[in-house]
Write a protein that holds these residues in place. Structure first.
Motif, short mmCIF file in Angstrom:
data_model
loop_
_atom_site.label_atom_id
_atom_site.label_comp_id
_atom_site.label_asym_id
_atom_site.label_seq_id
_atom_site.Cartn_x
_atom_site.Cartn_y
_atom_site.Cartn_z
N ASP A 45 0.81 -1.20 0.00
CA ASP A 45 0.00 0.00 0.00
C ASP A 45 0.87 1.28 0.00
O ASP A 45 0.68 2.18 0.81
CB ASP A 45 -0.95 0.00 1.21
N LEU A 46 1.82 1.24 -0.90
CA LEU A 46 2.71 2.41 -1.05
C LEU A 46 2.55 2.96 -2.45
O LEU A 46 2.07 2.27 -3.36
CB LEU A 46 4.18 1.97 -0.87
N ALA A 47 2.98 4.20 -2.64
CA ALA A 47 3.01 4.74 -4.00
C ALA A 47 4.09 3.99 -4.78
O ALA A 47 5.11 3.58 -4.21
CB ALA A 47 3.34 6.24 -3.96
N ARG A 48 3.87 3.81 -6.07
CA ARG A 48 4.84 3.05 -6.84
C ARG A 48 6.19 3.77 -6.86
O ARG A 48 7.25 3.15 -6.84
CB ARG A 48 4.33 2.84 -8.28
N ASN A 49 6.15 5.11 -6.87
CA ASN A 49 7.40 5.87 -6.87
C ASN A 49 8.27 5.55 -5.65
O ASN A 49 9.48 5.58 -5.72
CB ASN A 49 7.12 7.37 -6.89
N THR A 50 7.62 5.29 -4.55
CA THR A 50 8.35 4.96 -3.33
C THR A 50 9.16 3.69 -3.53
O THR A 50 10.33 3.60 -3.16
CB THR A 50 7.36 4.79 -2.16
#
Lengths: 511, 511
Positions: B55-60
């Motif tokens: 559940d993280l942003a893909r950029n992260t």
């Protein structure tokens, strides 16, 4: 007021300064204002008239008046120049406070105690020639290539890059260094752990001040590197010298009972000055000891790029993940000393705090030089230059070792020749005194540091087993080496002869 | 492998760090690679899938993978990301040798106490734009000319000049600086008293360590320069802040009864941060005081080249022969910060001891840069550049002062605008809180240091009369200034309105 008399009296008092006329007049008038001879509100004589009276060029007088005006001692109005009110008031008050301030020199205050502690080893490293250690073969450095890279870096800079730089150094250079260290030295790091410094001395300074407090203990090899000793003493650390043997720093049970160190300084790849290579066993033991004591090891890997025999030992830093090691490197030996770029690799957990500290205190800039160096590394030119220098230094070492064995094999042995840019010549005849021999050689124009001059144990050192000379060979053309060794050998043999002659030395004239 | 579990466990162990997510993920994966959980050759799950799972942003996730690739822990191929062989080998080998080292991190040892003392003022000087102080108009620097001089200097170097340089700096540059200081600043010196450093921070470091011992007292202006504070605290000095008023540092009878200082730090030409010019009267009194106490004055003349109104006051160093003054200057403001060249002028009696100390500890080299700078000075280009910048800065100052008076004249007054590259905007409404306003402005992208953030008095400061903002203007084009001041004024007026509203702040939404 008789200006001529005033000036004459002043000149008599200050003749020793050898000041130019304008300065002399300026100082004279200022002194007169200060001691009240020229009181507040006094109108100075016109410049033209004073020039005539003193037989000076008018410009000389103009200059002196302008200086006084600059400083606030006089003010100009339409009619000329008047002694200022404030200045004279102050002068009156001030001269009471400081007495005859015109002649009161700065109290010749010596340096602070900690600065006096910085002992200088004779035979400075800025010399060149035989056998100055730590200086690479500068005539073999690809200057033209370096100039091109530097110029290219400069051309690529925008105005923003003229500003203060990153507190840890240019990211491109940090990445290039991290990549090089991982590949060639087995250092476990990423760019975030790499800090650019002005060289090893700066790195040592930084380590001593960032990771130890005044009064903390540091262990250092004995004999050891004077630059490190200076940095530690300068930072107010309590220095304890630990003996070095043929396998590097030799901790004993005795050392564990003493005060725990905050820092442990070692040169494991090629001990400075004796050239021992620290064994893997001792490396691991030292890491374990540092962990147990909560200390940080400073691993000065200065000579590691030049390994002449056998496989290279990888850095202590990489022997264990998150080893408590501050890893130091420099481009002074692999590129050239005047570059003033070195680096420090810290454990991951210390990178953040150190960056915060450096935000205030670091020397942040020199972007073009850093980018040019990154380019030099990335392009493979650095690796190429290293290979060439390795070949060259090895050749020179071979010639030096052979020559030393031929001319001095009977009374000295070669040590620490497997790596680096210098070796140690150890006297097997105990009656030889390395410091005396080093001084004689210096008179002959040969720089050969005495190993005993590198003691770090403090005021009551035990007699060191390291009695001999430190011989740097990186910058000496192979064809000159044998001749130099013959001259060196003559001095050593003479000393040996004198030592054998029943304890009293023969006067040089008879030999 | 259950990544969610892996990350959860890691976060539990490292929650105290408060890392941002991308850093947390990066550290977590790195630890897993190092301890072998993610073995060599393991293919990492695709970034999109991992982002969804955690559940993280893909950029992260992309960022974390890129960092690992940078560090060499993973490599990318066409199908994705794979754990690198070398990284895992080392991790595996290392953990055998030293026990369970995979989890034994460096004991999270804080910095030494003295390093923790280095407080960082918010709004780092490496930023550009309104109203960062201390940064010159870098886009006006004659880069092409400088490149030519630098290249010429490089072409003239022989191999010997790649070696360690003179411990005090290149003689040609020291002479050029001495000449410039004598002519333009009234400094009484010759080249033998001039020492080249890497900039003011280095000079301060050197002064603090060479001329004071751990525990000695230093007087510093309050408010004052954070860099000096950091250098003094870092050197273990006891810092005493002396209040500054409109005429500079204001010693009172009270200060004479306290501990005698070893050093007294002042910025007489243009006080940092409030911009006062130290009066002649106080200059003389300070010299008298230093003589009486056996102290040395550190005169940081950083802003002296830019005097906009009235005649320049010459340096304190030149007010008396052999004044007990360490005179500091830098080319960071007159040339550009990344140059990293500053200088220190010491009384004649101290030049010898300092040179001896620097023989061991100085950063000695950078010959080409020093020669190019000497050339820049000698050729008159430096004087020309200074004249141009003086004209430019004065213009910008005029616009800024007018704009501030128009938009903020009712609740603030301009101070310290007669010299330098910044001025102080002092709030006349005491209910305004400069630190809060500075923080608000930072959110708006405007850097305006709070004067109160420059306090040096220590833990129990009296409420300072200096409540306001420090505004650097040297690098801001005149046509942008009014717009910036309007934005700044809006924030200040809003704060003033809130302050007047019966002590409680209105939520921004209602305004």
């Amino acid at each position: 007021l008789d200006y001529a008399l005033l000036v004459a009296a002043f000149m008599q008092d200050h003749a020793q300064h050898g000041w130019p006329r304008q300065r002399m007049l300026h100082e004279c008038l200022r002194a007169a204002i200060r001691n009240g001879t020229l009181a507040a509100g006094t109108r100075l004589v016109a410049t033209r008239a004073l020039a005539a009276e003193l037989d000076l060029a008018r410009n000389t007088v103009l200059y002196a008046y302008e200086q006084l005006a600059c400083e606030g001692f006089v003010v100009s109005d339409r009619r000329g120049t008047v002694v200022a009110g404030a200045a004279a008031d102050v002068a009156a008050g001030g001269s009471d406070a400081v007495g005859d301030s015109g002649t009161a020199a700065v109290p010749v205050r010596a340096l602070a105690r900690r600065a006096r502690n910085l002992r200088v080893v004779p035979g400075p490293a800025d010399m060149m020639g035989a056998f100055v250690p730590g200086v690479p073969a500068l005539d073999m450095f690809p200057m033209a290539l370096w100039r091109r890279l530097l110029d290219r870096a400069w051309r690529g800079l925008g105005p923003a890059q003229l500003n203060y730089g990153d507190q840890a150094g240019e990211p491109a250079l940090r990445q290039a260094i991290a990549g090089h260290l991982r590949a060639s030295r087995g250092v476990l790091c990423d760019a975030s752990q790499v800090f650019i410094t002005d060289g090893t001395q700066s790195s040592l300074d930084l380590c001593a001040r960032a990771f130890a407090d005044n009064g903390d203990t540091v262990w250092i090899e004995d004999p050891g590197y004077a630059g490190a000793l200076a940095a530690f003493r300068g930072a107010g650390l309590r220095v304890e010298g630990i003996p070095v043997d043929g396998q590097g720093i030799a901790l004993t049970a005795q050392h564990s009972r003493r005060r725990k160190p905050a820092l442990i300084y070692v040169t494991p790849s090629h001990q400075y000055p004796v050239g021992s290579v620290l064994t893997l066993e001792r490396r691991l033991a030292l890491i374990a000891r540092a962990r147990a004591d909560g200390a940080l090891i400073i691993e000065d890997d200065y000579d590691s790029e030049f390994r002449h025999d056998g496989p290279p030992l990888s850095a202590m830093q990489g022997l264990a993940p998150d080893a408590p090691v501050l890893y130091l490197g420099t481009f002074s030996k692999t590129m050239f000393p005047a570059l003033r770029i070195g680096f420090l690799v810290v454990p991951t957990g210390l990178a953040g705090p150190l960056a915060a500290m450096r935000a205030q205190s670091a020397s942040r800039g020199r972007v073009a030089e850093q980018l040019a160096l990154a380019d030099f590394l990335h392009s493979g030119q650095f690796a190429l230059h290293l290979r060439r220098m390795r070949r060259l230094y090895r050749q020179r070492r071979d010639v030096l070792v052979a020559s030393l064995q031929e001319h001095l094999g009977a009374i000295a042995e070669v040590h620490g020749e497997s790596a680096g840019m210098h070796l140690a010549l150890r006297f097997t005849d105990d009656r030889l005194r390395d410091a005396e021999i080093s001084a004689r050689l210096m008179e002959e124009g040969i720089v050969a540091h005495a190993l005993s001059a590198h003691g770090t144990a403090g005021s009551r050192p035990a007699r060191s087993k390291w009695n001999g000379l430190m011989l740097g060979y990186a910058q000496i053309p192979a064809e000159l080496i044998d001749g130099l060794v013959r001259r060196l050998a003559a001095v050593v043999h003479l000393a040996a002869y004198a030592a054998r002659s029943a304890g009293h030395r023969l006067p040089p004239a008879r030999l």
